[in-house]
Write a protein that holds these residues in place. Structure first.
Motif, short mmCIF file in Angstrom:
data_model
loop_
_atom_site.label_atom_id
_atom_site.label_comp_id
_atom_site.label_asym_id
_atom_site.label_seq_id
_atom_site.Cartn_x
_atom_site.Cartn_y
_atom_site.Cartn_z
N GLN B 102 0.84 -1.21 0.00
CA GLN B 102 0.00 0.00 0.00
C GLN B 102 0.86 1.25 0.00
OE1 GLN B 102 -3.54 0.36 2.50
NE2 GLN B 102 -3.23 -1.76 3.13
N ARG B 103 0.25 2.32 -0.42
CA ARG B 103 0.92 3.63 -0.38
C ARG B 103 0.72 4.21 1.02
NH1 ARG B 103 2.25 6.07 -4.95
NH2 ARG B 103 0.68 5.11 -6.25
N VAL B 104 1.75 4.76 1.62
CA VAL B 104 1.63 5.36 2.95
C VAL B 104 1.12 6.80 2.80
CG1 VAL B 104 2.90 6.10 5.00
CG2 VAL B 104 3.45 3.92 3.91
N THR B 105 0.06 7.11 3.53
CA THR B 105 -0.51 8.47 3.49
C THR B 105 -0.71 8.97 4.92
OG1 THR B 105 -2.80 7.72 3.63
CG2 THR B 105 -1.84 7.84 1.41
N SER B 106 -1.10 10.24 5.02
CA SER B 106 -1.36 10.78 6.36
C SER B 106 -2.57 10.09 7.00
CB SER B 106 -1.56 12.29 6.28
OG SER B 106 -2.59 12.59 5.37
N GLU B 107 -3.43 9.51 6.17
CA GLU B 107 -4.63 8.85 6.72
C GLU B 107 -4.30 7.46 7.29
OE1 GLU B 107 -5.21 10.53 3.54
OE2 GLU B 107 -5.89 12.13 4.89
N ASN B 108 -3.36 6.75 6.65
CA ASN B 108 -3.16 5.36 7.09
C ASN B 108 -1.87 5.10 7.87
OD1 ASN B 108 -1.12 5.26 5.17
ND2 ASN B 108 -2.33 4.14 3.65
N ILE B 109 -1.00 6.10 7.96
CA ILE B 109 0.32 5.83 8.56
C ILE B 109 0.22 5.34 10.01
CG2 ILE B 109 0.76 8.26 9.19
CD1 ILE B 109 3.78 7.62 8.55
#
Ligand SMILES: [Zn+2]
Lengths: 85, 238
Positions: B102-109
């Protein structure tokens, strides 16, 4: 002319370029870290491409180029932060 | 069998059997599985970390092979995270290796790093590092920054509220417009090794010190003493 003598510690390849880890720069114009960088780059033109992005500390504290300095301050300069992976 | 595997490492005085046993209880999250991340994940698995999550959204490309470890031509087009998990699991069955494609974003980190004892930086962007940094400071999770460019590598272990954070040393970096960062193939392995040294030390309770700068071409190895910036917007003492 008022000359401010600044002791500068350099890191990474700047050490090779300057031939020493510690150097002294004569600042004749201005009193900020930007003026120190200007003199450094003029004295060691191979560092020019890094000019706006160098890591600069005043008394071990990372500082903006506009930070004022005096002869008592200890300045360090390192190549820019690298970001590849 | 486990003892035999780490016999030579446990003989290292700085580590000992206690240190080795402690490593087996630790969880590492590697964000990015490219030049730095693949090499760091490889080392952490071999050295006997307890569990490792490897997060990467990209697939293996031919242009990755000169600076990565573990990947081979047969992996081209496959998920980096999944290939690393599959191959590294075979290296050491005592380690729990998990791929997160997955791509790491501010929502999922937060969900990805909440259990981490240390986060290992295998990314190639400043914004993502700043995101890791914020999460690290907010939730008190140590991380180890590493970056490469041409023949220069940098590493800094970051212990929230103890050492300078990434923001402390990057306030005036202009946005990079460079599409492809030039990298000597051997450099990421060199820098990842230094990064893992710092990560292992943090896991065993040692405080990291300063910014390590290694220019392999000019044979310059330096540790720059930088102190926390009290006015840092991320870790400053407000
Ligand atoms: Zn900070």
């Amino acid at each position: 002319m008022n000359i401010v003598k600044i002791n500068v510690t350099v890191y990474g390849r700047y050490k090779n370029i300057a031939g020493n880890q510690t150097i002294q720069l004569d600042i004749t114009d201005g009193n900020t870290l930007r003026d120190v960088i200007d003199v450094f780059v003029k004295q060691y033109p191979m560092t020019k491409k890094d000019k706006s992005r160098m890591i600069v500390t005043k008394n071990k504290m990372y500082s903006s180029y506009d930070t004022m300095i005096t002869e008592e301050d200890e300045v360090s300069i390192a190549p820019p932060v690298v970001s590849g992976g | 069998m486990t003892k035999d595997r780490y016999r030579r490492q446990a003989l290292v005085r700085e580590l000992g059997q206690n240190g080795q046993d402690m490593l087996a209880t630790k969880h590492v999250v590697v964000i990015g599985g490219g030049g730095l991340g693949s090499n760091s994940a490889n080392l952490m698995v071999r050295m006997g970390i307890g569990s490792i999550d490897i997060i990467d959204y990209d697939s293996v490309e031919l242009s990755n092979l000169h600076r990565t470890s573990v990947f081979s031509e047969e992996d081209l087009g496959k998920s980096k995270a999944l290939v690393l998990q599959e191959k590294l699991q075979k290296v050491n069955m005592n380690v729990r290796a998990k791929a997160i494609n997955q791509r790491v974003t501010s929502e999922n980190i937060r969900a990805f790093v909440s259990d981490a004892d240390v986060i290992i930086d295998g990314t190639d962007s400043v914004p993502l590092r700043l995101l890791i940094n914020e999460e690290s400071i907010r939730h008190n999770i140590p991380w180890v920054y590493a970056g490469v460019y041409e023949t220069v590598g940098m590493v800094m272990g970051i212990l929230p509220k103890n050492t300078p954070c990434f923001q402390c040393i990057t306030q005036n970096i202009p946005k990079s417009t460079m599409k492809e960062i030039p990298v000597l193939g051997s450099l990421p392995a060199t820098i990842a090794s230094i990064q893992c040294n710092e990560a292992i030390k943090i896991l065993l309770g040692r405080h990291p010190k300063g910014l390590i700068i290694y220019d392999v071409w000019n044979q310059c190895f330096d540790s720059m003493n930088i102190q926390r910036n009290p006015s840092c917007i991320t870790c400053g003492r407000k």
